[in-house]
Scaffold this active site. Structure first.
Site, short mmCIF file in Angstrom:
data_model
loop_
_atom_site.label_atom_id
_atom_site.label_comp_id
_atom_site.label_asym_id
_atom_site.label_seq_id
_atom_site.Cartn_x
_atom_site.Cartn_y
_atom_site.Cartn_z
N HIS A 121 6.63 -0.17 28.10
CA HIS A 121 5.96 -0.93 29.14
C HIS A 121 5.21 -2.14 28.58
O HIS A 121 4.58 -2.08 27.53
CB HIS A 121 4.99 -0.04 29.92
CG HIS A 121 3.95 0.63 29.06
ND1 HIS A 121 2.75 0.04 28.74
CD2 HIS A 121 3.95 1.84 28.45
CE1 HIS A 121 2.04 0.86 27.99
NE2 HIS A 121 2.74 1.96 27.79
N ASP A 122 5.34 -3.24 29.30
CA ASP A 122 4.59 -4.47 29.04
C ASP A 122 4.99 -5.20 27.77
O ASP A 122 4.31 -6.13 27.36
CB ASP A 122 3.07 -4.20 29.02
CG ASP A 122 2.59 -3.55 30.30
OD1 ASP A 122 2.68 -4.19 31.35
OD2 ASP A 122 2.13 -2.38 30.26
N GLY A 139 4.12 0.30 23.70
CA GLY A 139 3.64 -0.55 24.78
C GLY A 139 2.96 -1.82 24.30
O GLY A 139 2.34 -1.86 23.24
#
Length: 262
Positions: A121-122, A139
């Site tokens: 994520h991200d 992340g």
């Protein structure tokens, strides 16, 4: 109409260009958008708010747009955005972003992403990046353009890898990797300048000399980081052709929150 295998399950709300191909037994969710010329292999799952650009080739068993592997995620409408002309090989997993960051996991264009790569994520991955088998980004990782990440490498949360850097096989990236450098190992060590990669990209002799000088100032002269940064700043006036490379290095060093590999 897109070329969709009869066994594939495509939500009617998905937005597929007429030149998209979907392989057997693949599943495409309602918030997915896929651009012209992209080919999705068999047994892929593409879900979440995922946007995929043009002329990508996604091989079998990829999972794109699944919810983040983050216990804080509570179903917010975050995104995965993938650019154009990427090759994404078997068993890759790219997750949505989170509201703890910009809310978008982003993969650029013209990337070569081998089997079993995980992009969490991200993460923000640039263009012309090569990631070998089983490379894993935790992340919030940022990967610059033209970076190579060796197989079985793990990159810790919130680390950054600067443009044109190369990370060797089975490395543990727990510090920011400055642009143009070659690093590897556990603990991570800087081995030198990525001269092979830079020459392949037609960097001039003047630019290469300036980059090698930046390496010396950072790693070969026992300077504290602030003094090395000051000395690197002087190179732009000495070598105007390399001013952009010097500026990229300075911006990276001055914005490092985790410390650089040294």
């Amino acid at each position: 109409m897109a070329d969709i295998h009869p066994s594939a399950i495509v939500d009617p709300a998905a937005e597929l260009d007429a030149a998209v191909r979907i392989g057997a037994f693949s599943v495409i969710g309602p918030h997915v958008r896929i651009g012209a010329g992209t080919e999705i292999g068999p047994h892929c799952v593409i879900e979440g708010r995922t946007t995929i650009g043009r002329d990508n080739r996604i091989f079998q068993f990829a999972s794109l747009g699944a919810v983040p592997q983050d216990k804080k995620y509570a179903g917010e409408p975050t995104e995965l955005v993938i650019g154009d002309r990427n090759v994404i090989r078997e068993f890759c997993t790219f997750n949505l972003g989170t509201v703890q960051d910009v809310g978008v996991t982003r993969v650029g264009s013209d990337n070569w992403i081998m089997a079993y790569v995980h992009i969490a994520h991200d993460c923000q991955v640039g263009d012309q990046v090569t990631m070998a088998n089983n490379a894993t980004l935790a992340g919030h990782v940022q990967v610059g353009d033209w970076v190579t990440v060796g197989g079985l490498t793990g990159v810790l949360q919130r680390m950054r890898i600067g443009a044109h850097a190369m990370v060797g096989f089975a490395s543990h990236v727990n510090k920011d990797v400055p642009p143009f450098m070659v690093v590897d190992g556990n603990p991570l060590q800087v081995r030198g300048v990525n001269l092979v990669g830079l020459r392949r990209r037609d960097f001039s002799a003047v630019r290469l000399a300036a980059i090698r000088e930046m390496h010396k100032l950072l790693y070969r002269q026992d300077k504290v980081l602030d003094d090395a940064v000051a000395a690197i700043g002087d190179l732009a006036a000495q070598q105007p052709e390399a001013a952009g490379d010097v500026a990229a290095m300075l911006a990276f060093l001055k914005s490092s929150a985790s410390g650089i590999a040294r």
